[in-house]
Design a protein around this motif. Structure first.
Motif, PDB file in Angstrom:
ATOM      1  N   SER A 130      -2.672   6.008   5.503  1.00  0.00           N
ATOM      2  CA  SER A 130      -3.710   5.432   6.366  1.00  0.00           C
ATOM      3  C   SER A 130      -3.775   3.951   6.066  1.00  0.00           C
ATOM      4  O   SER A 130      -4.296   3.548   5.041  1.00  0.00           O
ATOM      5  CB  SER A 130      -5.065   6.064   6.067  1.00  0.00           C
ATOM      6  N   THR A 131      -3.233   3.144   6.950  1.00  0.00           N
ATOM      7  CA  THR A 131      -3.020   1.723   6.663  1.00  0.00           C
ATOM      8  C   THR A 131      -3.664   0.839   7.724  1.00  0.00           C
ATOM      9  O   THR A 131      -4.139   1.334   8.755  1.00  0.00           O
ATOM     10  CB  THR A 131      -1.504   1.414   6.665  1.00  0.00           C
ATOM     11  N   PRO A 132      -3.620  -0.474   7.525  1.00  0.00           N
ATOM     12  CA  PRO A 132      -4.079  -1.373   8.582  1.00  0.00           C
ATOM     13  C   PRO A 132      -3.298  -1.201   9.894  1.00  0.00           C
ATOM     14  O   PRO A 132      -3.821  -1.534  10.963  1.00  0.00           O
ATOM     15  CB  PRO A 132      -3.839  -2.764   7.980  1.00  0.00           C
ATOM     16  N   LEU A 133      -2.083  -0.684   9.833  1.00  0.00           N
ATOM     17  CA  LEU A 133      -1.315  -0.445  11.065  1.00  0.00           C
ATOM     18  C   LEU A 133      -1.725   0.856  11.739  1.00  0.00           C
ATOM     19  O   LEU A 133      -1.159   1.222  12.765  1.00  0.00           O
ATOM     20  CB  LEU A 133       0.189  -0.391  10.752  1.00  0.00           C
ATOM     21  N   GLN A 159       0.817  -1.216   0.000  1.00  0.00           N
ATOM     22  CA  GLN A 159       0.000   0.000   0.000  1.00  0.00           C
ATOM     23  C   GLN A 159       0.854   1.272   0.000  1.00  0.00           C
ATOM     24  O   GLN A 159       0.534   2.239  -0.707  1.00  0.00           O
ATOM     25  CB  GLN A 159      -0.933   0.017   1.224  1.00  0.00           C
ATOM     26  N   VAL A 160       1.920   1.266   0.762  1.00  0.00           N
ATOM     27  CA  VAL A 160       2.807   2.439   0.815  1.00  0.00           C
ATOM     28  C   VAL A 160       3.381   2.739  -0.573  1.00  0.00           C
ATOM     29  O   VAL A 160       3.383   3.882  -1.031  1.00  0.00           O
ATOM     30  CB  VAL A 160       3.938   2.211   1.857  1.00  0.00           C
ATOM     31  N   VAL A 161       3.852   1.706  -1.256  1.00  0.00           N
ATOM     32  CA  VAL A 161       4.399   1.889  -2.612  1.00  0.00           C
ATOM     33  C   VAL A 161       3.310   2.446  -3.538  1.00  0.00           C
ATOM     34  O   VAL A 161       3.540   3.403  -4.287  1.00  0.00           O
ATOM     35  CB  VAL A 161       4.966   0.554  -3.155  1.00  0.00           C
ATOM     36  N   VAL A 162       2.126   1.888  -3.459  1.00  0.00           N
ATOM     37  CA  VAL A 162       1.020   2.303  -4.332  1.00  0.00           C
ATOM     38  C   VAL A 162       0.575   3.736  -4.016  1.00  0.00           C
ATOM     39  O   VAL A 162       0.395   4.553  -4.925  1.00  0.00           O
ATOM     40  CB  VAL A 162      -0.164   1.315  -4.198  1.00  0.00           C
ATOM     41  N   ASP A 163       0.413   4.041  -2.745  1.00  0.00           N
ATOM     42  CA  ASP A 163      -0.012   5.403  -2.371  1.00  0.00           C
ATOM     43  C   ASP A 163       1.010   6.441  -2.857  1.00  0.00           C
ATOM     44  O   ASP A 163       0.640   7.521  -3.324  1.00  0.00           O
ATOM     45  CB  ASP A 163      -0.188   5.518  -0.851  1.00  0.00           C
TER      46      ASP A 163
END
Ligand code: 1QQ
Length: 388
Positions: free
Chosen positions: A350-353, A313-317
């Motif tokens: 804004s992630t699952p963590l 997700q970080v890479v995609v965001d």
């Protein structure tokens, strides 16, 4: 001769301009380098599931502003050579924009410098040893370090049993994460006023722990703390219980998977393990992630799956932000990799963590941590019960 030389020069110039003009492929290739084989796959398997789930989840929501992503998996196995090989393939053959991996810190210290030199961003999904972000400018991690996570397990063990005084500490001396984590555990134990009665070493390849268990029993401790990986750690716990140890047990991050249950079976019961992820984390993003993951896998996401998802997700965001300024298809791969690294480090996610970001070295900034305890129903089935 003069003619030949100038032809060679022209060809060389052509070749390098060709390399420089290499565009990024569509769907956008993102590398996943985790352990799909070896004992380390006990940990890597959940990462494969988390990453695959992220690919589906993200593409179902339009990928990167309408352009889909494609994860490229390269198995690292459990050692440094396997991780180096996987990274090289992803960088030169698969031409990924960035890499989520590897599984172990022990592997990261060898493989990450290769990506760093090639200017390919790396997001560590489960590398928790001290010093990982400092490997290089292109290295960040979504796995909080042992210094932040591990002390929570000792504090909780003391809350569950305030009478704990004497501790035995065991660690795998051939593993970078385990040696780092045991440093934190030993310091925290002392800070909490506990006596570290014995420190025992083993290898991640060991299967017979009679020597270490005997030393633990002789030291007459109330708490045992194990820093190792899933197979060795599981066997160590099993032999501790079989030989009569009755006190509390803390397992480190290497024991943080239900894939260890077949190894220690009913003897896994009661192990206390600190968590960098909880399915109960209340953010809307996590709750949606948990809902869809649980619907597909019939269980709540475990930490390693949630962290791998977060890495993707970080890479995609970060790519979404870049794409809004200049379409990804117009970038040269080498330039995009550099821009991606810069954006990863400045972004907020804004992630699952929960809400996360990175400091300028690539160290994770995360707010919430947890502790769980393994509850076995029988020799085969069990679960991680989160403690308040
Ligand atoms: C590391 C770890 C591993 C136990 C995760 C799989 O935390 O190697 O850093």
């Amino acid at each position: 001769m003069k003619h030949l030389l100038s032809t060679t020069l022209t060809l060389t110039a052509l070749a390098s301009s060709y390399a420089a003009a290499e565009k990024v492929a569509t769907p956008i290739p993102i590398g996943i380098a985790v352990a799909q084989t070896s004992n380390t796959a006990l940990l890597g398997q959940e990462q494969v599931i988390g990453a695959r789930f992220a690919e589906k989840y993200i593409n179902a929501r339009g990928g990167i502003n309408g352009t889909p992503i494609k994860l490229v998996f390269q198995d690292t196995g459990g050692d440094e050579a396997g991780a180096i090989n996987a990274f090289q393939n992803l960088i030169t053959k698969d031409k990924v924009v960035g890499i989520v991996g590897p599984t172990l810190s022990q592997q990261a210290f060898s493989a990450d410098p290769i990506a760093d030199r090639a200017k390919v961003p790396v997001v560590g999904p489960s590398n928790t040893a001290k010093g990982i972000p400092q490997i290089g400018n292109f290295v960040a991690r979504v796995s909080a370090p042992v210094s932040v996570v591990a002390p929570n397990a000792i504090r909780t063990a003391l809350r569950l049993d305030p009478k704990i005084k004497k501790v035995a500490v065991l660690y795998a001396q051939n593993d970078a994460f385990s040696t780092s984590e045991t440093g934190t555990f030993q310091q925290t134990a002392k800070d909490q006023g506990l006596t570290v009665s014995t420190v025992q070493k083993f290898l991640t390849t060991d299967s017979d722990f009679t020597t270490q268990v005997t030393a633990v029993l002789n030291a007459d401790v109330d708490l045992v703390i194990v820093s190792g990986l899933a197979n060795d750690g599981g066997n160590l716990v099993k032999q501790l219980r079989q030989l009569g140890y009755k006190g509390s047990i803390i397992g480190g991050n290497g024991l943080n998977t239900s894939n260890m249950f077949p190894v220690c079976q009913q003897y896994c019961d009661g192990i206390i393990i600190a968590q960098a992820y909880s399915p109960a984390q209340p953010s809307a993003n996590n709750q949606l992630f948990v809902k869809e993951y649980s619907a597909q896998y019939k269980k709540a996401p475990p930490q390693f799956a949630a962290q791998a998802f977060t890495g993707v997700q970080v890479v995609v965001d970060a790519l979404k932000v870049i794409d809004r300024k200049k379409k990804l298809g117009e970038w040269e791969l080498a330039d995009l990799r550099v821009a991606l690294n810069t954006q990863i480090l400045v972004g907020k996610y804004s992630t699952p963590l929960g809400a996360i970001s990175f400091d300028k070295e690539g160290e994770l900034q995360q707010a919430d941590f947890y502790v769980a305890q393994i509850k076995m129903k029988d020799a085969k089935t069990g679960s991680f019960v989160f403690l308040k």
